[in-house]
Design an enzyme around this catalytic site. Structure first.
Site, mmCIF file in Angstrom:
data_model
loop_
_atom_site.group_PDB
_atom_site.id
_atom_site.type_symbol
_atom_site.label_atom_id
_atom_site.label_comp_id
_atom_site.label_asym_id
_atom_site.label_seq_id
_atom_site.Cartn_x
_atom_site.Cartn_y
_atom_site.Cartn_z
ATOM 1 N N TYR A 19 0.724 -1.101 0.017
ATOM 2 C CA TYR A 19 0.064 -0.042 -0.045
ATOM 3 C C TYR A 19 0.847 1.214 0.010
ATOM 4 C CZ TYR A 19 -4.142 2.944 0.814
ATOM 5 O OH TYR A 19 -4.996 3.800 0.757
ATOM 6 N N TYR B 164 -10.669 -2.513 6.780
ATOM 7 C CA TYR B 164 -10.285 -1.312 6.920
ATOM 8 C C TYR B 164 -10.081 -0.711 8.588
ATOM 9 C CZ TYR B 164 -11.284 -0.128 2.131
ATOM 10 O OH TYR B 164 -11.486 -0.141 0.728
#
Length: 401
Positions: free
Chosen positions: A270, A362
């Protein structure tokens, strides 16, 4: 002398040259090719005096140069196939999924049908160009594909592909590491993980063997070991071909794997723009109104920095949330040992089949305030409005906060 890059596409420049009757060898417009014609896509269809005609958009020519051509003049079977498929797709949707009876004696298409076909053709070209751009910019061998069979959404207009952190002004993501391990065959007693006080993260099959929450220390550019070292995994980039695709349940874009992924395998990193937490709070307030936040707090050791992948990122930018994810977040240190700035790696939590969507939670430790472009997830600490979760998992929490 200085210059700035041209933002116009090659096709736009070619079109301008032809329109103004100019030659430019560097973009392929010469005396020979100035008047060449190549079918870009088909816009419409009609039958006159028993003969079928197609309205042709010529590649590199303005739409004002479109011409009606008989079927026998068109040597473009794939473009014809796309035209017919788009037409039937539109009619099927209009009839709400009822069985479509194609009439071969249609004299002309309705304007709404022709308009949809043109939009679909332009979208197909735009997505193809985007796929080519992504594959030019990536730094790993695996391919990136793009797919949208759901709607007419094209590539995001304000997204720039990067392969590593992009530090905001005043932030240094490298701490000047100048030493590495002396192992001839990693891991040894003084290999990088052991020097940092942790165990090697990978087993002999190069699969993750540590528990979530523990850091990964990989060998760096100063280490004696070579590129085949078993402690060099994340730094090589994703080994799997992935597809950015449009979801059919309102979650915007998503990512699916085109290859089988075994348990505890590295999938992707990421990345985004590294900003301060203060700047993240300011941006978060703006993003809340837009519903497209991609803020990831780097909170392994402190909460000083945040990764913002809203404008700058890689494939992970498009990975959606799930309450039952198949990816897990890990903090990684390679050429930067600053505990405030770990790299973020996503590893598989189970075997993932080819064609399956990739997701992560998340709200899991290390991942905070991330959403897809459909506003599917907001940080509990920054949220103003409860956001409904659309992951569809049996254990779905209902909300992302």
């Amino acid at each position: 002398a200085w210059y700035v890059p041209c933002l116009a596409s090659l096709e736009t420049l070619q079109e301008l040259c032809r329109k103004e009757n100019l030659r430019c060898k560097s973009i392929g417009i010469t005396n020979k090719s100035l008047k060449s014609y190549e079918v870009e896509y088909l816009c419409d269809y009609k039958v006159e005096e028993g003969k079928a005609y197609y309205l042709v958009k010529w590649k590199g020519w303005p739409e004002s140069s479109n011409t009606w051509e008989p079927r026998k003049h068109l040597n473009c079977p794939l473009i014809l196939q796309n035209f017919l498929r788009d037409k039937n797709e539109y009619l099927s949707r209009v009839r709400e999924g009822k069985a479509l009876k194609v009439r071969n004696r249609v004299k002309a298409l309705k304007p709404a049908v022709a308009d949809y076909i043109v939009k679909k053709a332009k979208q197909r070209i735009a997505l193809q160009r985007w796929k080519e751009e992504l594959n030019r910019k990536k730094n790993h061998k695996a391919m990136i594909l793009v797919e949208n069979t759901v709607d007419l959404e094209g590539p995001p207009l304000d997204f720039y592909y990067i392969n590593e952190y992009k530090p905001a002004p005043g932030i240094n993501v490298l701490n000047g590491i100048t030493t590495g391990c002396e192992c001839a065959d990693c891991p040894a007693e003084k290999c990088c993980p052991k020097e940092a006080g942790f165990i090697l993260a990978y087993n002999k099959r190069k699969k993750l063997k540590i528990q979530p929450g523990l850091p990964i220390y990989e060998c760096n550019s100063y280490c004696r070991c070579g590129p085949d070292c078993p402690n060099r995994i994340v730094q090589k980039g994703t080994p799997y071909s992935l597809c950015i695709f449009r979801t059919n349940n309102g979650r915007g874009w998503g990512v699916k794997t085109l290859q089988k992924i075994k348990t505890n395998s590295f999938v992707m990193e990421y990345v985004g723009e590294v900003i301060t937490s203060e700047e993240a709070e300011r941006r978060g307030q703006l993003y809340d109104n837009q519903g497209n936040t991609y803020l990831f707090d780097l909170d392994y050791d402190s909460d000083e920095f945040t990764v913002d992948a809203a404008r700058y990122g890689n494939v992970s930018h498009f990975v959606n949330h799930s309450c039952d994810p198949n990816l897990q977040v890990f903090n990684v240190f390679i050429d930067n040992l600053d505990l405030r700035l770990p790299r973020i790696a996503l590893f598989s939590t189970r075997t993932i089949k080819a064609g399956e969507e990739l997701t992560f939670d998340y709200q899991m430790k290390g991942s905070i305030d991330l959403t897809s472009d459909s506003a599917e997830g907001l940080s509990p600490s920054k949220k103003r409005i409860r956001t409904v979760c659309k992951c569809g998992a049996v254990c779905c929490r209902g909300y992302l906060n």
